[in-house]
Design an enzyme around this catalytic site. Structure first.
Site, mmCIF file in Angstrom:
data_model
loop_
_atom_site.group_PDB
_atom_site.id
_atom_site.type_symbol
_atom_site.label_atom_id
_atom_site.label_comp_id
_atom_site.label_asym_id
_atom_site.label_seq_id
_atom_site.Cartn_x
_atom_site.Cartn_y
_atom_site.Cartn_z
ATOM 1 N N SER A 125 2.008 -1.340 -36.362
ATOM 2 C CA SER A 125 1.771 -2.141 -35.152
ATOM 3 C C SER A 125 2.203 -1.358 -33.923
ATOM 4 C CB SER A 125 2.590 -3.428 -35.276
ATOM 5 O OG SER A 125 2.720 -4.043 -34.021
ATOM 6 N N TYR A 150 10.919 -8.272 -37.313
ATOM 7 C CA TYR A 150 9.550 -7.953 -37.755
ATOM 8 C C TYR A 150 9.190 -6.539 -37.327
ATOM 9 C CZ TYR A 150 4.493 -7.518 -37.375
ATOM 10 O OH TYR A 150 3.214 -7.035 -37.449
ATOM 11 N N LYS A 154 8.300 -2.756 -39.461
ATOM 12 C CA LYS A 154 7.188 -1.799 -39.289
ATOM 13 C C LYS A 154 7.741 -0.402 -39.036
ATOM 14 C CE LYS A 154 3.923 -4.767 -39.818
ATOM 15 N NZ LYS A 154 3.245 -4.782 -41.103
#
Ligand code: NAD
Ligand code: UFG
Length: 339
Positions: A125, A150, A154
């Site tokens: 992302s 989150y 990544k």
């Protein structure tokens, strides 16, 4: 014929990618635990492509169950979409996010090693760039401090896969950094069907347009942008899906290495501009109000898409109007999502 294991394949991006893969001649096997999606996605993929996908309801952290999939199928490549993705929720339940997102990728790469599978594409992302402030973001922009667990998953998985690529030079590792995936398949059969209350802008705009929610909250109108609302690089999910096909085609010509690509359009749209475009697509006024800024939001984020253009031959086809039209068709044809 090349066979791709798509983890998280009944989810939003995974299901559209299954369609793109099948249409490009790949065989597809889907693994999903249905935490944030429904098996009905497989029927929709069949309706669009005329091809059945082999589906396993399995948690990717369950090594024994996942090993069976590798035993039963000759897998050439893995695209790993499986993961938890709600930024706010990750702040509330960090342990679950780290456990699920990190454990699932480790399980997948261990099984890939066991079964000699050489290609992995990972859903990363733009969030890994952090808040450096400089746009457009290119692949060599510095990675930043993430603002939530989150984002850190990544960031960490990129690190893990990079170390694994270094340790095994025969492995092809592709890290795809998505910007903001939106829209839906133009048939209206596949789209975003988040379980629970959605966090992202597009599902909320769609619900406000459909009257499911009374009013859309626009988080902040005092940013240093032309109209005061945040700017993002929205990419049609079918364009994004095509990016995965290009990535697999690309590594088919490689004998190992680590490759990083942004998947975005290179164009930034403000929240207010998105609302205007959506009003045009749905033919009605959307009820919205300005609300306080949302914690962790960057004022501006958009991609430099040059590298993916040049090396993958990837160019987005769909503009904001098409993203809104397809999203609205999906919303009106499936008011309750994939039942
Ligand atoms: P999604 O929630 O629709 O799809 C993810 C799928 O993974 C779901 O179907 C869920 O049930 C499944 N899943 C989760 N944990 C699993 C596990 N342990 N085992 C098996 N299945 C599991 O999300 P999406 O929008 O399609 O995103 C796909 C990937 O792309 C995610 O990794 C996400 O973090 C990443 N990504 C998404 C965005 C976005 O804005 N949508 C942006 C950047 C990156
Ligand atoms: N927004 C609203 N109202 C809403 C929802 C969002 O005004 O109801 C605004 C946000 O404040 C932001 C913009 O719309 O300015 C886009 O927000 P999204 O939540 O749709 O997308 P983000 O850019 O915050 O997040 C996306 C992905 C994440 C990823 C992040 C950074 O969803 O997975 O980009 O790359 F981590």
């Amino acid at each position: 014929m090349s066979t791709v294991l798509v983890t998280g394949g009944t989810g939003f991006i995974g299901s559209h990618t299954c369609v793109a893969l099948i249409e490009s001649g790949y065989d597809v096997i889907v693994v999903d635990n249905l935490y944030n999606s429904k098996k009905e996605a497989c029927n929709r993929i069949f309706k669009i492509t005329g091809k059945e996908v082999k589906f396993y309801e399995i948690d990717c952290c369950d090594k024994k169950a996942l090993r069976k999939v590798f035993e039963e199928n000759k897998i050439d490549s893995v695209i790993h979409f499986a993961g938890l993705k709600a930024v706010g929720e990750s702040v509330q339940m960090p342990a679950e996010y780290y456990r699920n997102n990190i454990d699932s990728i480790l399980t997948v790469v261990e099984l890939m090693k066991e079964f000699g599978v050489k290609n992995i594409v990972f859903s990363s992302s733009a969030t890994v760039y952090g808040s450096t402030g400089k746009v457009p973001l290119s692949e060599d922009s510095p990675l930043g401090e993430c603002t939530n667990p989150y984002g850190w998953t990544k960031w960490m998985i990129e690190r893990i896969l990079s170390d694994i690529a270094y340790s095994d030079p025969t492995l092809n590792v592709v890290l795809l950094r998505y910007f903001n995936p939106v829209g839906a398949h133009e048939s209206g059969l596949l789209g975003e069907d988040p379980q629970g209350i959605p966090n992202n802008l597009f599902p909320n705009v769609a619900r406000a347009a459909a009257g499911v929610i009374e009013c859309l909250n626009v988080f902040g109108n005092d940013y240093d942008t032309p109209d005061g609302t945040c700017i993002r690089d929205y990419i049609h999910v079918c364009d994004l899906a095509e990016g995965h096909v290009k990535a697999l085609d690309y590594v088919a010509t490689k004998n190992g290495g680590r490759y990083v690509f942004n998947l975005g359009t290179g164009n930034g749209y403000s929240v207010s501009q998105v609302i205007t475009a959506y009003e045009k697509a749905c033919g009605k006024k959307i009820n919205y109000k300005f609300a306080p800024r949302r914690e962790g939001d960057l004022p501006v984020s958009y991609a430099d898409p040059t590298k993916a253009n040049r090396e993958l031959g990837f160019k987005t086809k769909y503009d904001m109007d098409k993203m809104c039209e397809d999203s609205w068709r999906w919303q009106t044809m499936n008011p309750n999502g994939l039942e």
